[in-house]
Write a protein that holds these residues in place. Structure first.
Motif, PDB file in Angstrom:
ATOM      1  N   CYS A  22      42.379   6.737  43.970  1.00  0.00           N
ATOM      2  CA  CYS A  22      43.056   7.414  45.088  1.00  0.00           C
ATOM      3  C   CYS A  22      43.011   8.925  44.903  1.00  0.00           C
ATOM      4  CB  CYS A  22      44.499   6.939  45.187  1.00  0.00           C
ATOM      5  SG  CYS A  22      44.667   5.164  45.349  1.00  0.00           S
ATOM      6  N   PRO A  23      41.839   9.548  45.019  1.00  0.00           N
ATOM      7  CA  PRO A  23      41.798  11.004  44.874  1.00  0.00           C
ATOM      8  C   PRO A  23      42.499  11.671  46.045  1.00  0.00           C
ATOM      9  CG  PRO A  23      39.685  10.196  45.605  1.00  0.00           C
ATOM     10  CD  PRO A  23      40.527   8.989  45.313  1.00  0.00           C
ATOM     11  N   PRO A  24      43.049  12.860  45.849  1.00  0.00           N
ATOM     12  CA  PRO A  24      43.752  13.544  46.940  1.00  0.00           C
ATOM     13  C   PRO A  24      42.786  13.944  48.049  1.00  0.00           C
ATOM     14  CG  PRO A  24      43.503  15.004  45.060  1.00  0.00           C
ATOM     15  CD  PRO A  24      43.026  13.647  44.625  1.00  0.00           C
ATOM     16  N   THR A  25      43.249  13.835  49.285  1.00  0.00           N
ATOM     17  CA  THR A  25      42.421  14.234  50.418  1.00  0.00           C
ATOM     18  C   THR A  25      42.812  15.601  50.955  1.00  0.00           C
ATOM     19  OG1 THR A  25      43.919  13.116  51.937  1.00  0.00           O
ATOM     20  CG2 THR A  25      42.023  11.867  51.142  1.00  0.00           C
ATOM     21  N   GLY A  26      43.996  16.047  50.636  1.00  0.00           N
ATOM     22  CA  GLY A  26      44.455  17.346  51.101  1.00  0.00           C
ATOM     23  C   GLY A  26      44.575  18.318  49.949  1.00  0.00           C
ATOM     24  N   PRO A  27      45.030  19.509  50.233  1.00  0.00           N
ATOM     25  CA  PRO A  27      45.185  20.499  49.157  1.00  0.00           C
ATOM     26  C   PRO A  27      46.328  20.123  48.208  1.00  0.00           C
ATOM     27  CG  PRO A  27      46.089  21.343  51.206  1.00  0.00           C
ATOM     28  CD  PRO A  27      45.432  20.030  51.532  1.00  0.00           C
ATOM     29  N   LEU A  28      46.134  20.385  46.915  1.00  0.00           N
ATOM     30  CA  LEU A  28      47.194  20.139  45.939  1.00  0.00           C
ATOM     31  C   LEU A  28      48.166  21.309  45.860  1.00  0.00           C
ATOM     32  CD1 LEU A  28      45.316  18.520  42.945  1.00  0.00           C
ATOM     33  CD2 LEU A  28      46.791  17.425  44.614  1.00  0.00           C
ATOM     34  N   SER A  29      47.711  22.469  46.218  1.00  0.00           N
ATOM     35  CA  SER A  29      48.563  23.654  46.180  1.00  0.00           C
ATOM     36  C   SER A  29      48.511  24.341  47.535  1.00  0.00           C
ATOM     37  CB  SER A  29      48.088  24.616  45.087  1.00  0.00           C
ATOM     38  OG  SER A  29      48.820  25.812  45.157  1.00  0.00           O
ATOM     39  N   LEU A  30      49.667  24.713  48.020  1.00  0.00           N
ATOM     40  CA  LEU A  30      49.757  25.460  49.273  1.00  0.00           C
ATOM     41  C   LEU A  30      50.025  26.935  49.008  1.00  0.00           C
ATOM     42  CD1 LEU A  30      51.828  22.888  51.322  1.00  0.00           C
ATOM     43  CD2 LEU A  30      49.376  23.307  51.414  1.00  0.00           C
ATOM     44  N   GLY A  31      49.810  27.346  47.757  1.00  0.00           N
ATOM     45  CA  GLY A  31      49.986  28.738  47.374  1.00  0.00           C
ATOM     46  C   GLY A  31      51.363  28.991  46.803  1.00  0.00           C
ATOM     47  N   LEU A  32      51.497  30.113  46.144  1.00  0.00           N
ATOM     48  CA  LEU A  32      52.772  30.510  45.559  1.00  0.00           C
ATOM     49  C   LEU A  32      53.596  31.250  46.597  1.00  0.00           C
ATOM     50  CD1 LEU A  32      51.576  31.759  42.064  1.00  0.00           C
ATOM     51  CD2 LEU A  32      52.620  29.571  42.639  1.00  0.00           C
ATOM     52  N   ARG A  33      54.890  31.039  46.565  1.00  0.00           N
ATOM     53  CA  ARG A  33      55.805  31.708  47.490  1.00  0.00           C
ATOM     54  C   ARG A  33      56.781  32.562  46.670  1.00  0.00           C
ATOM     55  NH1 ARG A  33      52.391  29.500  50.271  1.00  0.00           N
ATOM     56  NH2 ARG A  33      52.766  28.245  52.098  1.00  0.00           N
ATOM     57  N   SER A  34      57.350  33.556  47.319  1.00  0.00           N
ATOM     58  CA  SER A  34      58.313  34.415  46.640  1.00  0.00           C
ATOM     59  C   SER A  34      59.597  33.645  46.360  1.00  0.00           C
ATOM     60  CB  SER A  34      58.615  35.638  47.510  1.00  0.00           C
ATOM     61  OG  SER A  34      59.228  35.213  48.713  1.00  0.00           O
ATOM     62  N   ASP A  35      60.441  34.241  45.555  1.00  0.00           N
ATOM     63  CA  ASP A  35      61.720  33.611  45.239  1.00  0.00           C
ATOM     64  C   ASP A  35      62.603  33.624  46.478  1.00  0.00           C
ATOM     65  OD1 ASP A  35      60.986  33.175  42.642  1.00  0.00           O
ATOM     66  OD2 ASP A  35      61.778  35.083  41.927  1.00  0.00           O
ATOM     67  N   ALA A  36      62.638  32.503  47.146  1.00  0.00           N
ATOM     68  CA  ALA A  36      63.459  32.347  48.344  1.00  0.00           C
ATOM     69  C   ALA A  36      64.086  30.965  48.303  1.00  0.00           C
ATOM     70  CB  ALA A  36      62.610  32.528  49.599  1.00  0.00           C
ATOM     71  N   ASP A  37      64.914  30.684  49.264  1.00  0.00           N
ATOM     72  CA  ASP A  37      65.563  29.392  49.352  1.00  0.00           C
ATOM     73  C   ASP A  37      64.525  28.320  49.673  1.00  0.00           C
ATOM     74  OD1 ASP A  37      67.654  27.582  49.364  1.00  0.00           O
ATOM     75  OD2 ASP A  37      68.148  27.946  51.462  1.00  0.00           O
ATOM     76  N   LEU A  38      64.564  27.198  48.961  1.00  0.00           N
ATOM     77  CA  LEU A  38      63.560  26.151  49.121  1.00  0.00           C
ATOM     78  C   LEU A  38      63.463  25.624  50.550  1.00  0.00           C
ATOM     79  CD1 LEU A  38      61.404  24.413  47.791  1.00  0.00           C
ATOM     80  CD2 LEU A  38      63.191  22.786  47.204  1.00  0.00           C
ATOM     81  N   PRO A  39      64.567  25.338  51.241  1.00  0.00           N
ATOM     82  CA  PRO A  39      64.426  24.896  52.639  1.00  0.00           C
ATOM     83  C   PRO A  39      63.697  25.903  53.525  1.00  0.00           C
ATOM     84  CG  PRO A  39      66.619  24.401  51.856  1.00  0.00           C
ATOM     85  CD  PRO A  39      65.957  25.239  50.798  1.00  0.00           C
ATOM     86  N   GLN A  40      63.891  27.201  53.288  1.00  0.00           N
ATOM     87  CA  GLN A  40      63.193  28.223  54.072  1.00  0.00           C
ATOM     88  C   GLN A  40      61.693  28.196  53.787  1.00  0.00           C
ATOM     89  OE1 GLN A  40      65.191  31.777  52.888  1.00  0.00           O
ATOM     90  NE2 GLN A  40      66.789  31.589  54.451  1.00  0.00           N
TER      91      GLN A  40
END
Length: 125
Positions: A22-40
């Motif tokens: 079952c190899p992944p079909t989509g990206p494993l990383s969506l990039g790094l985000r700044s220190d913000a609230d996780l729901p945001q």
């Protein structure tokens, strides 16, 4: 984290985070985000559903459930393996979780009722 993100985008070998079948079909990383609230942060990421699922939704946003590890979370689960001893069995440690709902943009434009059309007018509302 930057190194892991770079390596997950251009891996030197095929990645199999689960089963090899079952190899992944989509990206494993969506990039790094700044220190913000996780729901945001989660609410700002585009919906990663396949075309079939996106076509079934006509609203401008979709509400998705997220489970995150949070030390102040109200739900405790015993799923962190502490030992793999074959004689005594596997012992598990606890971690706290928090369940939340995230509104994510679906990519569909917001639609409004045409002027003069009130679906609740027949009910007297």
């Amino acid at each position: 984290m930057k190194r892991w993100t770079r390596r997950s985008v251009t891996p030197p070998f095929p990645l199999f985070p689960g089963r090899r079948s079952c190899p992944p079909t989509g990206p494993l990383s969506l990039g790094l985000r700044s220190d913000a609230d996780l729901p945001q942060i989660l609410g700002a990421i585009d919906w990663q559903a396949g075309r079939h699922h996106r076509d079934q939704i006509s609203t401008p946003t979709v509400a998705l459930e997220a489970t995150v590890e949070d030390s102040t979370g109200g739900h405790l689960v015993d799923d962190v393996p502490d030992s793999y001893d074959l004689k005594t069995g596997t012992f598990f440690g606890r971690r706290a979780l928090r369940h939340l709902w995230i509104d994510i943009p679906s990519g569909h434009p917001a639609t409004e009722n045409p002027p003069g059309l009130d679906p609740f007018a027949l009910l007297g509302w």
